[in-house]
Design an enzyme around this catalytic site. Sequence first.
Site, PDB file in Angstrom:
ATOM      1  CE1 TYR A  92      -3.239  -2.820   0.163  1.00  0.00           C
ATOM      2  CE2 TYR A  92      -3.566  -2.410   2.491  1.00  0.00           C
ATOM      3  CZ  TYR A  92      -3.867  -3.118   1.351  1.00  0.00           C
ATOM      4  OH  TYR A  92      -4.797  -4.124   1.407  1.00  0.00           O
TER       5      TYR A  92
ATOM      6  N   GLY B  85     -17.705   1.553  -1.693  1.00  0.00           N
ATOM      7  CA  GLY B  85     -18.573   2.700  -1.415  1.00  0.00           C
ATOM      8  C   GLY B  85     -19.815   2.766  -2.277  1.00  0.00           C
TER       9      GLY B  85
ATOM     10  CG  HIS C  55      -1.446  -8.476  -0.519  1.00  0.00           C
ATOM     11  ND1 HIS C  55      -1.014  -7.188  -0.326  1.00  0.00           N
ATOM     12  CD2 HIS C  55      -2.780  -8.370  -0.736  1.00  0.00           C
ATOM     13  CE1 HIS C  55      -2.037  -6.346  -0.433  1.00  0.00           C
ATOM     14  NE2 HIS C  55      -3.111  -7.041  -0.684  1.00  0.00           N
TER      15      HIS C  55
ATOM     16  CB  SER D  55     -13.957  -3.878  -1.269  1.00  0.00           C
ATOM     17  OG  SER D  55     -14.513  -2.903  -2.101  1.00  0.00           O
ATOM     18  N   PRO D  56     -16.245  -4.216   1.688  1.00  0.00           N
ATOM     19  CG  PRO D  56     -16.647  -3.760   3.950  1.00  0.00           C
ATOM     20  CD  PRO D  56     -15.559  -3.735   2.904  1.00  0.00           C
TER      21      PRO D  56
END
Length: 340
Positions: free
Chosen positions: A55, A208, A124, A203-204
């Site tokens: 990141y 967004g 990852h 990313s639930p």
Amino acid sequence: MKTRRLRNLEVSAIGMGCMGFSTAYGKIPEEKESIRLMREAHDRGCNFYDTAEIYATYRNEELVGKALKPIRNEIILSTKYSPSALMGQEHIEGGKLSRNGLRFAIENSLKRLQTDHVELYYAHRVPKEADVEEMAGWFGELIREGKILAWGVSEATVGQVRKANAITPITAVQSEYSMMARQWENDVIPLCRELGIGFVAYSPMAGGLLSGKYTAQQHYEGDDIRRVISRYKPENVTANQPIVDLVMRYAKEKQCTPAQISLAWVMKQEHIVPIPGMRSDARIAENLGAADVLLTDEEYGILTAELNKLKVYGNRTDKQIAELGALRTKLYGSSGVPKL
């Protein structure tokens, strides 16, 4: 804040994904503000924080380490090892996807995070060419040495999870999961439940989109990851509106927000812990508040049945994410890193 178990780790029912403080989703907050927000989440009951060496190429780990140092003994900290070489890792003996590569990565992550261990350390990705059983052995060594307390994998297949777990028990699988990304529902998620492995959903809220705050007219600039993810293409945002409308209808009935319904749906399975990003006080209050929004079995069943009738347009793939590297090079030069 309610808690859940990821095998041997007890974490807050909702964790904080920290990537967005450094990269990927448009303009980032000032460092001081990012630090304040991470600590604010803790004050509201969050004890589970997620980062990765990739990141912002190490910068997010540095920021997270600085922010959480004063509360380090009160939190569960997770980071991730990238099997592919990042900047400055090209000359590791044996390559990054090796025992040496893993050890190089964890030692440097610990320095950036200002700690002597992390509670949860993920691979990852698990490349197809990787010997996942050998990899599991490497992580097991780190557990025995106390550098990590537990390990996990991200975006792994059923076969990879089974093989790896048989060598060194996996604590968590972290993969994308939301009403718009249900690709793991019929295999990996049930397998995790069967084996006592936690499932961490990144990313639930579909980045967004399920919050209902994005429209087809939304414009993204710079190296915003939403420029390359097909789910954000205007035509797909429009085509997916029936899903958002469904979520908004349930939110109205439950007297909560669409984001909270989205999180509550993910959390209906008790071995799943979502880690949404939260870059404002309002989002922290809203997202962590979703832990108190409960869907009954009947509500969950009806909502899921209605979702099953709707087609999802666009997705989020590693191939799309790879396009971001080319975009950054175009914007910032060969380093691909913004000048600060």
